[in-house]
Design an enzyme around this catalytic site. Structure first.
Site, PDB file in Angstrom:
ATOM      1  N   SER A 185       0.870  -1.186  -0.089  1.00 20.13           N
ATOM      2  CA  SER A 185      -0.097  -0.080  -0.017  1.00 20.13           C
ATOM      3  C   SER A 185       0.941   1.070   0.013  1.00 20.13           C
ATOM      4  O   SER A 185       1.604   1.476  -0.817  1.00 20.13           O
ATOM      5  CB  SER A 185      -0.807  -0.021   0.943  1.00 20.13           C
ATOM      6  OG  SER A 185      -1.894   0.924   0.787  1.00 20.13           O
ATOM      7  N   ASP A 420      -8.025  -5.927  -6.238  1.00 24.63           N
ATOM      8  CA  ASP A 420      -7.934  -4.530  -5.399  1.00 24.63           C
ATOM      9  C   ASP A 420      -8.605  -3.515  -6.387  1.00 24.63           C
ATOM     10  O   ASP A 420      -7.791  -3.225  -7.434  1.00 24.63           O
ATOM     11  CB  ASP A 420      -6.600  -4.286  -5.342  1.00 24.63           C
ATOM     12  CG  ASP A 420      -6.313  -3.109  -4.467  1.00 24.63           C
ATOM     13  OD1 ASP A 420      -7.382  -2.447  -3.848  1.00 24.63           O
ATOM     14  OD2 ASP A 420      -5.113  -2.856  -4.191  1.00 24.63           O
ATOM     15  N   HIS A 473      -6.230  -6.128  -1.633  1.00 21.35           N
ATOM     16  CA  HIS A 473      -5.354  -5.104  -1.540  1.00 21.35           C
ATOM     17  C   HIS A 473      -4.091  -5.746  -0.766  1.00 21.35           C
ATOM     18  O   HIS A 473      -2.979  -5.438  -0.803  1.00 21.35           O
ATOM     19  CB  HIS A 473      -6.051  -3.884  -0.670  1.00 21.35           C
ATOM     20  CG  HIS A 473      -4.956  -2.814  -0.679  1.00 21.35           C
ATOM     21  ND1 HIS A 473      -4.463  -2.219  -1.628  1.00 21.35           N
ATOM     22  CD2 HIS A 473      -4.699  -1.947   0.663  1.00 21.35           C
ATOM     23  CE1 HIS A 473      -3.709  -1.070  -1.377  1.00 21.35           C
ATOM     24  NE2 HIS A 473      -3.793  -1.012   0.169  1.00 21.35           N
TER      25      HIS A 473
END
Length: 496
Positions: A185, A420, A473
């Site tokens: 991320s 994601d 994600h």
């Protein structure tokens, strides 16, 4: 007598090399040894250490880490620093919900602690992992001077580099092990900036010398243009928006969905956003927690719902219980722009945080017995997954960082969960290709457990892009077996 002592020493060393984790680490700070964890009954499969590294300051900055030695061969296996994103989110997200040594089962009675089981797909099966709460103010990392909690990309990288130098001073027996940096991320920013500082430190003679070999980034932000233009093609390819919507957006926005060029472009992008709004942006296949109104309940089939959910005033729908409780690791949605970044606590004042919870981690890490066991200071305050920092994105696009690092001989793996919607693989695939490296292994499937687990493309300069089929994600959370497979193969330099 001297020869007898020498023979005993050689025998002891040989036994320790054979039974790696049963022998104490030579110079590890024994005061930081974790001997038990509330919620877990059994024997740790390797040594665990946790505590603080103090950075200079008056008062000092205290960076908290949890270190899991490799279950296989800590003397030889790589050491990996793991960083979660946010910015402002604790790396215990990775420890609890992703690839840590334990799986967490919800307590069987109200008010109880989660029950911990050994995770068969822990990354510590093949590497030693440092879970770091960074920057200061995140997780258990703290300072008495809260003005230190005003920070940004470049300062965070510099301080994490100092942490590493001091950590290797505490654990000198690991300085010769291959060292990698990994995360996901917003760590797409943390990692290249930190890697650059580590390399500069090596060139400038910083001691101890870190045996840095490369890095890996999962579903990481990189560049506002590539990340910002990724969502619309992703949504179309996944069947989330119609062909007409996609064509209209292409024409009105001329392929530029990041900086909308006119009101008509903005209008179609808003329309698309409304269509996607109630999906789980971290994994479009997963269910999502929603607040519902009377019209929503009236317009859907409520057969099978408990009566209480049909009554006026009921605002929440139940979800099926999941074995792994999903966490958060991104403020809202890519791209990330230069300047001050709105973080989770700030966003929660304006929007309902969708789909995710961090209940199990919050209960466990705020228990007094757990905090004592892992040597977390009371001065760090209550643990929360993501905190309210004043954080500035001041490093710009990561494209130049990746170019410099890969052309300098360091190994890189960029991986993406392909479901994601927060940092879609379409943008990551585009920017990895934009570096212009020669393809040395063309797009092909890779397998785990004899099944296709995703797709991979390898470039010159030991630069690899990989997708994980059906993952969101936080890839190891959704696909733990497959994640251990590609992690262990890549980190050992084997073909995935």
């Amino acid at each position: 007598m001297a020869m007898h002592k020498l023979m005993l020493l050689v025998m002891s060393t040989s036994i320790c090399m054979f039974l790696q984790y049963l022998c104490p680490l030579e110079a590890a700070p024994e005061d930081y040894l974790v001997t038990n964890l509330p919620g877990f009954k059994g024997t740790f499969p390797s040594k665990h250490y946790s505590g603080y590294v103090k950075l200079d300051g008056n008062p000092p900055k205290n960076l908290f880490y949890y270190f899991v030695a490799s279950e296989r061969s800590p003397a030889r296996d790589p050491v990996v620093l793991w960083l979660n994103g946010g910015p402002g989110c604790s790396s215990f997200d990775g420890f609890v919900y992703e690839h840590g040594p334990f799986n967490f089962e919800a307590a069987k009675h109200k008010g109880g602690l989660p029950v911990l089981h050994l995770n068969p797909y822990s990354w510590s099966k093949v590497a030693s992992i440092i879970y770091l709460d960074s920057p200061v103010g995140v997780g258990f990392s703290y300072s008495a001077n809260t003005t230190y909690y005003v920070t940004g990309d470049l300062q965070t990288a510099a301080e994490t580099h100092l942490f590493l130098l001091k950590w290797f001073e505490q654990f000198p027996e690991f300085t010769s092990n291959p060292f990698y940096i990994a995360g996901e991320s917003y760590a797409g920013i943390y990692i290249p900036t930190l890697a650059s500082d580590v390399i500069k430190g090596i060139k400038n003679g910083a001691k101890p010398v870190i045996n840095f070999k490369g890095y890996m980034v999962g579903n990481g932000v990189c560049d506002p243009g590539f990340d910002g233009n990724a969502l619309v093609p992703f949504a179309h390819g996944m069947g989330l928006i119609s062909a007409n919507m996609f064509k209209e957006a292409e024409v009105l926005c001329k392929g530029n969905y990041h900086n909308s060029i006119n009101n008509k472009c903005q209008k179609i992008l808003y329309k698309i956003d409304r269509v996607l709004d109630e999906l789980n942006r971290y994994d479009i296949l997963e269910p999502c927690f929603h607040h519902v109104g009377l019209n929503d309940v009236a317009n859907e089939n409520t057969t099978g719902l408990p009566q209480s959910f049909k009554e006026l005033g009921q605002t929440e729908k139940p979800l099926a219980v999941r074995k792994r409780m999903f966490g958060r690791s991104w403020p809202f949605r890519a791209p990330v722009e230069d300047g001050i970044i709105p973080l989770w606590p700030q966003l929660m004042r304006k929007i309902t945080v969708p789909c995710m919870d961090d209940v199990q981690a919050t209960i466990w890490l705020n228990d007094d017995a757990v905090r004592k066991a892992i040597h977390a200071s009371p001065e760090s305050g209550n643990w929360s997954l993501c905190v309210d920092l004043r954080y500035t994105h001041d490093a710009g696009s990561m494209l130049s960082y990746h170019k410099n690092l890969t052309s300098s001989g360091y190994r890189v793996l960029i991986y993406s969960g392909d479901h994601d919607m927060c940092v879609p693989f379409t943008g990551t695939q585009a920017w990895t290709q934009s570096l212009g490296y020669k393809i040395v292994d063309e797009w092909r499937p890779w397998k785990s457990n004899r099944q296709i687990a995703g797709f991979i493309q390898e470039y010159a300069n030991d630069f690899t892009f990989l997708t994980v089929k059906g993952a969101g994600h936080t890839v190891p959370e959704y696909k733990p077996r497959e994640s251990l497979h590609f992690f262990s193969r890549w980190i050992e330099g084997l073909r995935i």
